[in-house]
Motif scaffolding. Structure first.
Motif, PDB file in Angstrom:
ATOM      1  N   ARG A   1       0.815  -1.209   0.000  1.00  0.00           N
ATOM      2  CA  ARG A   1       0.000   0.000   0.000  1.00  0.00           C
ATOM      3  C   ARG A   1       0.855   1.269   0.000  1.00  0.00           C
ATOM      4  NH1 ARG A   1      -5.043  -1.274   4.147  1.00  0.00           N
ATOM      5  NH2 ARG A   1      -5.897  -3.054   2.969  1.00  0.00           N
ATOM      6  N   ARG A   2       1.952   1.232   0.703  1.00  0.00           N
ATOM      7  CA  ARG A   2       2.807   2.419   0.745  1.00  0.00           C
ATOM      8  C   ARG A   2       3.355   2.735  -0.648  1.00  0.00           C
ATOM      9  NH1 ARG A   2       8.206   3.604   1.469  1.00  0.00           N
ATOM     10  NH2 ARG A   2       8.624   5.590   2.543  1.00  0.00           N
ATOM     11  N   MET A   3       3.816   1.698  -1.351  1.00  0.00           N
ATOM     12  CA  MET A   3       4.319   1.906  -2.706  1.00  0.00           C
ATOM     13  C   MET A   3       3.206   2.365  -3.639  1.00  0.00           C
ATOM     14  SD  MET A   3       6.677   2.048  -4.936  1.00  0.00           S
ATOM     15  CE  MET A   3       8.124   1.297  -4.203  1.00  0.00           C
ATOM     16  N   LEU A   4       1.998   1.824  -3.475  1.00  0.00           N
ATOM     17  CA  LEU A   4       0.873   2.239  -4.315  1.00  0.00           C
ATOM     18  C   LEU A   4       0.572   3.723  -4.129  1.00  0.00           C
ATOM     19  CD1 LEU A   4      -1.547  -0.816  -3.995  1.00  0.00           C
ATOM     20  CD2 LEU A   4      -0.466   0.024  -6.090  1.00  0.00           C
ATOM     21  N   ALA A   5       0.640   4.194  -2.871  1.00  0.00           N
ATOM     22  CA  ALA A   5       0.386   5.610  -2.614  1.00  0.00           C
ATOM     23  C   ALA A   5       1.456   6.479  -3.280  1.00  0.00           C
ATOM     24  CB  ALA A   5       0.348   5.867  -1.113  1.00  0.00           C
ATOM     25  N   ARG A   6       2.705   6.049  -3.204  1.00  0.00           N
ATOM     26  CA  ARG A   6       3.784   6.811  -3.838  1.00  0.00           C
ATOM     27  C   ARG A   6       3.631   6.822  -5.357  1.00  0.00           C
ATOM     28  NH1 ARG A   6       8.955   4.001  -2.218  1.00  0.00           N
ATOM     29  NH2 ARG A   6      10.005   5.849  -3.047  1.00  0.00           N
ATOM     30  N   LEU A   7       3.256   5.673  -5.913  1.00  0.00           N
ATOM     31  CA  LEU A   7       3.075   5.586  -7.357  1.00  0.00           C
ATOM     32  C   LEU A   7       1.885   6.420  -7.823  1.00  0.00           C
ATOM     33  CD1 LEU A   7       3.786   1.780  -7.810  1.00  0.00           C
ATOM     34  CD2 LEU A   7       5.155   3.653  -8.768  1.00  0.00           C
ATOM     35  N   GLU A   8       0.816   6.422  -7.023  1.00  0.00           N
ATOM     36  CA  GLU A   8      -0.355   7.232  -7.382  1.00  0.00           C
ATOM     37  C   GLU A   8       0.015   8.708  -7.421  1.00  0.00           C
ATOM     38  OE1 GLU A   8      -4.859   8.302  -5.772  1.00  0.00           O
ATOM     39  OE2 GLU A   8      -3.583   6.908  -4.667  1.00  0.00           O
ATOM     40  N   ARG A   9       0.804   9.137  -6.442  1.00  0.00           N
ATOM     41  CA  ARG A   9       1.250  10.531  -6.406  1.00  0.00           C
ATOM     42  C   ARG A   9       2.096  10.855  -7.639  1.00  0.00           C
ATOM     43  NH1 ARG A   9       5.924  12.936  -4.382  1.00  0.00           N
ATOM     44  NH2 ARG A   9       5.680  15.070  -3.580  1.00  0.00           N
ATOM     45  N   ALA A  10       2.990   9.946  -7.996  1.00  0.00           N
ATOM     46  CA  ALA A  10       3.847  10.165  -9.159  1.00  0.00           C
ATOM     47  C   ALA A  10       3.036  10.180 -10.448  1.00  0.00           C
ATOM     48  CB  ALA A  10       4.933   9.097  -9.214  1.00  0.00           C
ATOM     49  N   LEU A  11       2.073   9.275 -10.576  1.00  0.00           N
ATOM     50  CA  LEU A  11       1.245   9.232 -11.782  1.00  0.00           C
ATOM     51  C   LEU A  11       0.414  10.500 -11.926  1.00  0.00           C
ATOM     52  CD1 LEU A  11       0.042   5.520 -11.986  1.00  0.00           C
ATOM     53  CD2 LEU A  11       1.174   6.829 -13.802  1.00  0.00           C
ATOM     54  N   ARG A  12      -0.068  11.009 -10.797  1.00  0.00           N
ATOM     55  CA  ARG A  12      -0.846  12.243 -10.837  1.00  0.00           C
ATOM     56  C   ARG A  12       0.021  13.391 -11.366  1.00  0.00           C
ATOM     57  NH1 ARG A  12      -3.089  11.802  -5.977  1.00  0.00           N
ATOM     58  NH2 ARG A  12      -1.603  13.153  -4.897  1.00  0.00           N
ATOM     59  N   PHE A  13       1.267  13.421 -10.950  1.00  0.00           N
ATOM     60  CA  PHE A  13       2.182  14.450 -11.455  1.00  0.00           C
ATOM     61  C   PHE A  13       2.439  14.267 -12.944  1.00  0.00           C
ATOM     62  CE2 PHE A  13       6.720  15.021 -12.603  1.00  0.00           C
ATOM     63  CZ  PHE A  13       6.729  16.408 -12.684  1.00  0.00           C
ATOM     64  N   VAL A  14       2.728  13.039 -13.358  1.00  0.00           N
ATOM     65  CA  VAL A  14       3.073  12.784 -14.758  1.00  0.00           C
ATOM     66  C   VAL A  14       1.903  13.098 -15.679  1.00  0.00           C
ATOM     67  CG1 VAL A  14       3.700  10.971 -16.411  1.00  0.00           C
ATOM     68  CG2 VAL A  14       4.812  11.056 -14.170  1.00  0.00           C
ATOM     69  N   ALA A  15       0.677  12.827 -15.236  1.00  0.00           N
ATOM     70  CA  ALA A  15      -0.497  12.979 -16.093  1.00  0.00           C
ATOM     71  C   ALA A  15      -0.953  14.423 -16.233  1.00  0.00           C
ATOM     72  CB  ALA A  15      -1.648  12.139 -15.539  1.00  0.00           C
ATOM     73  N   GLY A  16      -0.471  15.320 -15.383  1.00  0.00           N
ATOM     74  CA  GLY A  16      -0.929  16.706 -15.432  1.00  0.00           C
ATOM     75  C   GLY A  16      -0.082  17.568 -16.334  1.00  0.00           C
TER      76      GLY A  16
END
Length: 667
Positions: free
Chosen positions: A602-617
């Motif tokens: 879950r910790r890695m998923l949260a970090r990846l979600e944050r990174a994906l949100r940055f990349v997609a914007g």
């Protein structure tokens, strides 16, 4: 300050000499921490003195240091970039070094002339501190694309702050033209015939570039043309030597020949990059001597110099601007009496050298002065400097862009001048030379660009029309609600609304609209129509709305509101087209998400979600460079970067429309 807090960046585009330095330092003082100021080297001392006088703590860095990758050590807090139009080209070393240094910082840009050659100039500056999708709530998926497509997006007004009024006691301008004489025209015709005998290059863009260098030199002075011709002869000799050695010349040699013809010249884009072969007409070597003789014959007597002598005979304090340093030396040697001069690397009084700061100081303090009354200078003195003692500005020749023209005149037309009016004189080249060069036409064409982006007095209709309308209406408290007005001669509904994401009242609060719905159901947001109805309502009697009339009005507004809501909830809330680097990084992060999900990390998923949100914007220029670096790393290195990506707000797909006011017009 509101724009900085909401978007991360803003640009102050007030006129030259209207106090942008003081506005920026006021913002820095309000932040209560040391701000970094990136300014042209020639203005560093001026910025330091003003900040010290106002007791505002700043650290000064220069554009020139930034070009060499030497940026101030302070890595947090506000950054002020003066004369930000020098950061309009993302391909320069200055831009590439500065953009990543600005990651996560608020950036306040200052420029009276942010648009130089194209509308994208404005976008590249804003992207130093503002994300490309910053205006997505206003329907602009990509700031860069919106400006490239025409610059008519009204929401740009959230990022560009401009006071259209003549601030304070800035003097007015009176402009005039000093025409060429018939003898100058005859000499120009002979000169053009001589230049037409040169083949220049077998490659049309290179020939056009070389011809432009020679024509611009001819429009400046005989000395400038003679120097340009000798430089061309040197280029040909270099080419002949290279051919005998089995080598070829490239773009670097051509740029060295062009000398002071800087990147304002869009013809550079027609010349291939890299080390492409420079095809020169080496047989021009035989014709150069004849052209030089024609040049010397056409220069005697020099009626253009005579025009300047006559103008200066009234002994009014005058700034004479020219594009060529050879012309500065030419005028220095021939004008009666001692004149001050500056070419960037050298300055002085008459034939004696003097410190540049001293020379400029002679023209800064108004009032009676024993010092020289004429400063002849290249455009090195055309930016930022306060030369308010001057009461006249002379364009001895014209630069390539309106930006340079405005910067020149702004040295004298500024706050603190004791003159009520500044005289501006353009020295017109002979008609045949102007027809060949087309400088006036190019200047007129480029001068229209700021208007298309909403800048300047004529651009007010794009995004400042609400402010101007509010100024006409007068002071008062804005209230939401409904009302009825009569006696205006109009029938319909004036309505305002804004877009919000459900559960987030702050995001998109400025994504507002106001429009007129006529009695026959036609919706218009045209500033002229809306402004007329607002003024009509202000001058009419009002009363509460009858409930039945209000229901009828709201029913009529359903169609335009639904259309706007559908648009907002759909493509208007999508980011711009992602770059290849963003797509590549997103694909790899998605694979990492699948791995983390299988491991239930879950910790890695949260970090990846944050990174994906940055990349997609959308991204600032520095963030785009960060993405490029991320794309070039291994998967292990990419995952190690997850905690370094900038924070990005999450987006909701649910968009609502909130009415802010309804005025029912009854006949």
């Amino acid at each position: 300050m509101a724009a900085l807090d909401r978007f991360g960046g803003a640009l102050v585009a007030d006129a030259v000499g209207s106090g942008k330095t003081y506005v920026a330092l006021a913002v820095a003082a309000a932040r209560r921490r040391t701000a970094v100021c990136l300014v042209p080297a020639m203005l560093a001392r001026q910025w330091s003195e003003v900040a010290r006088r106002l007791d505002v703590k700043v650290e000064i860095g220069t554009h020139e240091q930034a070009s060499r990758g030497r940026l101030p050590e302070i890595r947090t807090g506000l950054v002020i970039i003066d004369e930000s139009h020098h950061f309009r080209n993302p391909r320069t070393r200055r831009y590439r070094h500065t953009a990543p240094w600005l990651l996560g910082r608020q950036v306040l840009l200052l420029s009276a002339t942010p648009i130089v050659n194209r509308l994208e100039d404005l976008a590249h500056q804003l992207l130093l501190g503002v994300r490309d999708d910053a205006l997505i709530a206003d329907g602009i998926a990509s700031l860069r694309a919106a400006l490239a497509e025409g610059g008519s997006a009204s929401a740009v007004g959230h990022l560009v702050i401009e006071d259209p009024a003549e601030a304070g006691l800035r003097p007015a301008r009176s402009t005039g033209v000093c025409p060429a004489t018939a003898r100058e025209e005859a000499g120009a015709r002979r000169l053009l015939e001589s230049l037409d005998g040169l083949r220049l290059s077998l490659h049309a863009p290179i020939a056009a570039l070389i011809r432009s260098v020679l024509l611009r030199a001819a429009a400046s002075s005989p000395a400038a043309l003679a120097t340009a011709l000798r430089r061309y002869r040197g280029l040909l000799l270099h080419g002949a030597d290279a051919r005998r050695a089995g080598r070829s010349l490239g773009r670097a040699e051509l740029r060295e020949f062009a000398g002071e013809l800087d990147d304002q010249l869009v013809l550079w884009e027609l010349v291939s990059d890299g080390q492409a072969t420079l095809e020169l007409a080496l047989d021009d070597l035989d014709a150069i001597a004849g052209v030089l003789r024609t040049c010397a014959e056409a220069a005697e007597p020099d009626d253009k110099l005579g025009r300047l002598r006559s103008l200066l005979s009234d002994r009014r304090t005058t700034l004479v601007f020219t594009t060529r340093r050879e012309t500065v030396r030419y005028l220095r040697d021939r004008l009666d009496g001692s004149v001050a001069w500056c070419t960037g690397d050298r300055s002085g009084l008459g034939h004696a050298g003097a410190a540049r700061a001293a020379v400029m100081g002679w023209f800064q303090e108004p009032g009676a002065h024993p010092m020289p009354r004429c400063l002849v200078t290249t455009d090195v003195a055309a930016e930022g400097l306060d030369l308010r003692r001057a009461e006249r500005v002379v364009h001895y020749d014209l630069p390539w862009t309106p930006m340079r023209v405005e910067q020149r005149e702004g040295r004298a037309v500024r706050l603190g001048s004791t003159h009520n009016r500044i005289e501006v004189i353009r020295f017109a080249p002979p008609p045949s030379l102007e027809a060949a060069l087309g400088l006036e036409r190019r200047l007129a064409s480029k001068a229209a660009l700021p208007e298309r982006a909403g800048l300047g007095a004529r651009g007010a209709r794009l995004w400042r029309w609400r402010t101007l309308l509010a100024d006409r209406v007068g002071a008062g408290t804005a209230v939401g609600g409904v009302a009825t007005v009569t006696g205006t001669g109009h029938r319909g509904v004036l309505a305002g609304f804004r877009l919000v994401r459900r559960g987030d009242e702050t995001v998109g609060a400025d994504a507002s609209a106001v429009g007129w719905l006529s009695h026959d159901g036609v919706w218009s947001e045209d500033p002229g129509v809306v402004g007329e109805r607002v003024l009509a309502a202000c001058g009419s009697a009002s009363r509460p709305v009858d409930p039945t009339a209000l229901r009828t009005a709201l029913d009529a507004l359903t169609a335009p509101i639904r259309a706007r809501l559908s648009l907002a909830a759909g493509r208007r809330w999508l980011a711009g087209e992602p770059s290849a680097a963003a797509r590549g990084v997103a694909d790899r992060l998605s694979q990492a998400v699948a791995d983390a999900a299988r491991r239930r990390d879950r910790r890695m998923l949260a970090r990846l979600e944050r990174a994906l949100r940055f990349v997609a914007g959308g991204h600032t220029a520095g963030e785009s460079m960060l993405l490029d670096r991320m794309a070039g790393t291994s998967t292990a290195e990419l995952l190690a970067w997850l905690d370094r990506v900038p924070a990005t707000e999450s987006r909701s797909d649910t968009v609502e429309v909130r009415l802010t006011g309804v005025i029912v017009f009854e006949a």
